[in-house]
Design an enzyme around this catalytic site. Structure first.
Site, short mmCIF file in Angstrom:
data_model
loop_
_atom_site.label_atom_id
_atom_site.label_comp_id
_atom_site.label_asym_id
_atom_site.label_seq_id
_atom_site.Cartn_x
_atom_site.Cartn_y
_atom_site.Cartn_z
N SER A 1 -3.41 -55.07 0.56
CA SER A 1 -1.88 -55.22 0.45
C SER A 1 -1.23 -56.50 0.42
CB SER A 1 -1.31 -54.45 1.79
OG SER A 1 -1.88 -53.02 2.06
N GLN B 1 -10.08 -56.18 5.04
CA GLN B 1 -9.61 -55.64 3.82
C GLN B 1 -8.33 -56.38 3.13
OE1 GLN B 1 -7.91 -51.85 4.09
NE2 GLN B 1 -8.44 -51.15 2.14
N GLU C 1 -11.96 -44.92 3.13
CA GLU C 1 -11.02 -45.57 4.12
C GLU C 1 -10.38 -44.27 5.02
OE1 GLU C 1 -7.93 -48.33 2.95
OE2 GLU C 1 -7.36 -48.56 5.05
C1 LIG Z 1 -1.81 -50.81 11.45
C2 LIG Z 1 -1.93 -51.08 9.89
C3 LIG Z 1 -3.06 -51.70 9.37
C4 LIG Z 1 -3.31 -52.09 7.87
N1 LIG Z 1 -4.42 -52.60 7.63
C5 LIG Z 1 -4.35 -53.06 6.35
C6 LIG Z 1 -5.55 -53.94 5.97
O1 LIG Z 1 -6.45 -54.13 6.68
N2 LIG Z 1 -5.61 -54.51 4.69
C7 LIG Z 1 -4.59 -54.06 4.00
O2 LIG Z 1 -4.83 -54.45 2.76
N3 LIG Z 1 -3.34 -53.49 4.22
C8 LIG Z 1 -3.38 -52.74 5.33
N4 LIG Z 1 -2.24 -52.02 5.86
C9 LIG Z 1 -1.22 -51.83 4.83
C10 LIG Z 1 -1.02 -50.48 4.35
O3 LIG Z 1 -1.89 -50.20 3.26
C11 LIG Z 1 0.32 -50.50 3.69
O4 LIG Z 1 1.31 -50.75 4.88
C12 LIG Z 1 0.75 -49.37 3.25
O5 LIG Z 1 -0.05 -49.08 2.05
C13 LIG Z 1 2.31 -48.93 2.82
O6 LIG Z 1 2.86 -50.02 2.10
P1 LIG Z 1 4.21 -50.70 2.60
O7 LIG Z 1 4.09 -51.16 3.92
O8 LIG Z 1 4.32 -51.83 1.64
O9 LIG Z 1 5.00 -49.61 2.60
P2 LIG Z 1 5.87 -49.19 1.14
O10 LIG Z 1 5.16 -48.86 -0.10
O11 LIG Z 1 6.92 -50.21 0.80
O12 LIG Z 1 6.44 -47.86 1.59
C14 LIG Z 1 7.72 -47.78 2.38
C15 LIG Z 1 8.02 -46.13 2.30
O13 LIG Z 1 8.31 -45.74 1.11
C16 LIG Z 1 7.38 -44.66 0.73
N5 LIG Z 1 6.98 -44.40 -0.56
C17 LIG Z 1 6.63 -45.44 -1.31
N6 LIG Z 1 6.24 -45.10 -2.57
C18 LIG Z 1 6.38 -43.81 -2.54
C19 LIG Z 1 6.43 -42.81 -3.69
N7 LIG Z 1 5.82 -42.93 -4.89
N8 LIG Z 1 6.79 -41.38 -3.24
C20 LIG Z 1 7.30 -41.27 -1.96
N9 LIG Z 1 7.40 -42.15 -0.88
C21 LIG Z 1 6.98 -43.45 -1.36
C22 LIG Z 1 6.35 -44.76 1.82
O14 LIG Z 1 5.63 -43.50 2.03
C23 LIG Z 1 6.90 -45.27 2.87
O15 LIG Z 1 7.69 -44.38 3.85
C24 LIG Z 1 -2.11 -51.59 7.24
C25 LIG Z 1 -0.83 -51.23 7.55
C26 LIG Z 1 -0.89 -50.77 8.91
C27 LIG Z 1 0.53 -50.15 9.31
#
Ligand SMILES: Cc1cc2nc3c(=O)[nH]c(=O)nc-3n(C[C@H](O)[C@H](O)[C@H](O)COP(=O)(O)OP(=O)(O)OC[C@H]3O[C@@H](n4cnc5c(N)ncnc54)[C@H](O)[C@@H]3O)c2cc1C
Lengths: 365, 384
Positions: free
Chosen positions: B134, B131, B248
């Site tokens: 991100s 996928q 998902e």
């Molecule tokens: C094990 C694992 C597998 C994954 N697999 C995939 C994959 O296969 N393909 C893919 O594309 N992605 C994948 N991801 C990515 C995943 O979808 C993102 O990590 C996730 O959407 C969060 O984004 P970020 O890590 O950038 O955190 P951020 O968006 O930077 O968030 C950081 C913190 O801020 C909080 N936050 C952010 N915005 C808000 C808001 N508006 N209100 C309140 N709190 C907020 C979040 O909840 C979090 O606590 C994976 C992630 C993990 C950990």
């Protein structure tokens, strides 16, 4: 069977929702309390329940009832919970009917229940916490039994026509159907925190015939309690759902810092969490009801339903009062009534810890 | 006997005969999962046997239509199959982002050609998908993604970087969100499928706190993608992306059920937990069993088209938080036995590694905070 209400059940819910909201809203409870009413509920309302057929939901069609199940009884109870309507529905139309169904007692008591004349009360508890230990003695005396001991937390115990009494015989536990006017029986009504009335009962050698026994061994009591607990869980769902509705409504309307407080994420997240807990609890209750109706093993599901609704609705009333701020603490606002009813229903027939403990024992730890 | 009763009997008999005993034991570590693909890895030969037998009946995707490799089962039959599989504790024959995410999106938005081209291979576990959502600066704010796809006549040229791409280094194909219009945020995104073997695609694994590295940084350098690989309309990829995210979330929420984890927890409690831990486990059991009922209700409502569209968010939120609690309790119950990182006794540190892995449950697929935002706005209708 899919785990949601079917069309007939949805229709019943709509009918019950309209009826209870119109005839027994929270102002009805407030009125009874303010008038210092000593019955604990309205006899007229109980007859209206009967007119709609509600009191006969679990009574077989052959005996004049609707021949429906726990899901349907729960639908009515949820609306009772939503409106905090004082009613003997849970003890009478659900628990007592379930206990008497198929026994020789049915013919005697069902017509009165169907007519909305008869009220039954459950004499199960002997201490401040629900407990499986029964010490009220039923000793053999001639053709019948003599009952000696005490019970407490008996809702409607002071005005009931029929008492279902858990007692200890030589052979083990048994459930007795005791007419409330039996000699040697005294009832001391006490008002509880939620303005409902529960009695302390004293049995001083109360004489009953041998055929007063509804069932012997744990089975009869277990069946009664499974119905009562699942019903109390449904009522708790109603209390929780109404509290969530009130709280979300308030969040959308109350302004501070130039914005409605419902736009603050700190509160949104707590409301969303609360919603999730309540949905999970609601599913657990429907699961228990469906299993009971299917006649399948339901002990764990009943324990889960009662424990989970205790958790969820307790959270609902606590968060509800907090998010309302000061107004939630006033007697004039209805929220406090919900907090009090939630506490009583959570305690009834075993609280969350009691049922979690039962689950643990059943799983062998 | 009703048709469904008969179906149950036949299914039970078939599973009895065809599900290898080794596939009726809980997986001991992530390494025992079957993912299929062009270069399949099997820790045990029975994994392949089990996958092939199930795929031959279309039972890796029992409710998909048969022309697409499915079993063509009704919702009632699908439910029975699921129950019978659970009854014998059968392992999942195929772990697949194709089944749980892309498949439903293709069924809804794909052309007939795309469906026939991709779905049967997904059902048989021949192609493994990853996928590409991100990006370094587009996590929770996914629509902020910048990877671009430029129109070059009969194909697009894709450039950019993805991150947290699970198993990108093992996947054969990727479903990818790309920007096809820079002027609008949500309205400028398209949904593309392409082969990871295409020229210009490279991946770099990222090591996790669990010591495993299931995911990668993924780079695209002038990757040529035929236009026939566009799913849905140009610039309308956000709709596809959101629909897929719902699936998902549904998949991730199932982690809250963690049947095997719960068994292990009860087992550990039986061996003697102190009274406080026993109480915590008992209260956990209440929530876990109630959530099991909720999951059943959710699936029933979904199949009947009665579920609120935002309900997967609630399921994902509750299920993942529950799963994290389960593994905290498992660690507490396991004591020092659960802390070994590489021993044979722990199957290579499975308890500790799984415990650490579950911390991602409330991040991947949209964080718990994002799910709560969605519940608050879309279900409770609270204002922005
Ligand atoms: C094990 C694992 C597998 C994954 N697999 C995939 C994959 O296969 N393909 C893919 O594309 N992605 C994948 N991801 C990515 C995943 O979808 C993102 O990590 C996730 O959407 C969060 O984004 P970020 O890590 O950038 O955190 P951020 O968006 O930077 O968030 C950081 C913190 O801020 C909080 N936050 C952010 N915005 C808000 C808001 N508006 N209100 C309140 N709190 C907020 C979040 O909840 C979090 O606590 C994976 C992630 C993990 C950990």
């Amino acid at each position: 069977m899919p785990l949601y209400l079917n069309d007939d059940q949805t229709l019943l819910r709509d009918t019950a929702r309209d009826f209870v909201a119109e005839h027994a809203p929270v102002s009805h409870l407030r009125g009874l309390r303010d008038a210092n009413d000593t019955t604990g509920f309205s006899r007229d309302l109980w007859r209206e329940f009967a007119d709609l057929g509600f009191t006969g939901i679990l009574i077989p069609e052959a005996q004049g009832g609707l021949g429906l199940g726990h899901v349907e009884a729960g639908i009515v109870l949820e609306e009772i919970g939503r409106n905090l309507s004082p009613s003997p529905f849970l003890t009478t139309a659900l628990a007592a009917v379930e206990a008497l169904k198929g026994t020789a007692h049915a013919d005697r008591w069902f017509p009165g229940i169907l007519a909305g004349e008869t009220v039954a009360a459950l004499a199960i508890d002997e201490g401040p916490k629900h407990n499986a230990r029964i010490t009220l003695q039923a000793t053999r005396a001639g053709n019948g039994y003599r009952l000696t001991g005490t019970k407490q937390f008996v809702h409607h115990g002071h005005v009931a026509d029929l008492l279902l009494v858990a007692a200890q015989t030589d052979a083990g536990t048994a459930l007795f159907a005791v007419p409330a006017d039996a000699a040697g029986l005294t009832a001391n009504p006490e008002r509880l925190a939620d303005a409902s009335i529960a009695a302390r009962l004293t049995f001083e050698g109360v004489e009953v015939d041998a055929d007063a026994i509804v069932g012997e061994g744990d089975a009869a009591l277990t069946r009664l309690l499974a119905a009562a607990r699942t019903g109390a869980s449904a009522e708790l769902v109603g209390v929780g759902a109404a509290t969530l509705d009130m709280t979300v409504g308030y969040l959308k309307q109350r302004k501070q810092f130039g914005a409605v407080i419902g736009s603050f994420q700190a509160l949104q997240h707590r409301a969303a969490h609360l919603y999730s807990e309540l949905e999970v609890a609601r599913a657990a209750v429907l699961k228990a009801q469906q299993l009971l109706d299917a006649g399948t093993e339901a002990a764990d599901a009943v324990a889960v339903a009662k424990a989970m609704t205790g958790l969820a609705t307790t959270l609902a009333v606590q968060e509800g009062v907090q998010m309302h701020g000061g107004i939630g603490m006033t007697d004039e606002y209805d929220l406090g009534f919900y907090m009090k009813r939630a506490r009583i229903l959570t305690e009834l027939f075993g609280d969350t810890n009691f049922h979690a403990d039962a689950l643990a024992r059943a799983a062998g730890y | 006997m009703s048709d469904l009763d008969q179906f149950r009997q036949e299914t039970r008999a078939w599973l009895e005969e065809n599900c290898p005993q080794t596939m009726r034991t809980p997986m001991r570590s992530e390494k025992e999962a079957t993912w299929g693909g062009r270069n399949p890895e099997y820790a045990h030969p029975d994994q392949k046997l089990w996958l092939d037998r199930m795929a031959a009946r279309g039972w890796t995707v029992p409710d998909w239509p048969t022309p697409y490799g499915g079993g063509g089962l009704t919702p009632g039959e699908t439910k029975i199959l699921r129950e019978e599989l659970a009854r014998i504790r059968a392992r999942n024959p195929l772990h697949s982002f194709g089944i749980s995410m892309l498949g439903p999106a293709l069924l809804k938005y794909g052309t007939e050609e795309q469906k026939l081209g991709h779905l049967p291979k997904i059902a048989r576990g021949e192609i493994r998908w990853c996928q590409g959502y991100s990006e370094p600066n587009a996590g929770s704010d996914l629509a902020g993604l910048q990877t671009s796809a430029e129109d070059a006549g009969d194909h697009f040229i894709v450039n950019g970087q993805k991150v947290w791409t699970s198993y990108a280094d093992k996947a054969d194909w990727i479903f990818c969100l790309v920007r096809t219009d820079k002027a609008v945020k949500q309205g400028g995104i398209s949904f593309l499928l392409f082969d990871m073997a295409s020229e210009g695609v490279s991946t770099r694994p990222i090591l996790l706190i669990s010591g495993n590295s299931p995911f990668c940084e993924t780079f695209f350098d002038n990757v040529k993608v035929p236009k026939a690989n566009l799913v849905g309309d140009l610039n309308k990829g956000w709709d596809v992306a959101k629909y897929l995210l719902g699936h998902e979330r549904e998949m991730i929420s199932a982690m809250g059920l963690g049947a095997t984890g719960s068994d292990a927890l009860i087992e550990a409690a039986r061996k003697g937990a102190d009274p406080l831990l026993r109480a915590q486990i008992a209260l956990f059991q209440v929530r876990a069993q109630a959530f099991k009922a909720m999951s059943e209700r959710f699936i029933d409502e979904l199949k009947a088209g009665r579920a609120h569209p935002a309900q997967p968010s609630m399921m994902k939120y509750y299920g993942t938080e529950l799963n994290k609690t389960r593994h905290e309790l498992l660690m507490a119950a396991g004591g020092s036995d659960a802390l070994e990182w590489e021993s044979d006794a722990t199957h290579g540190g499975a308890p500790a590694r799984t415990w650490l892995r579950t911390k991602a449950n409330s991040i991947e697929g949209g964080t718990s905070e994002i799910q709560l935002n969605i519940i608050a706005k879309r279900i409770l209708d609270l204002p922005s």
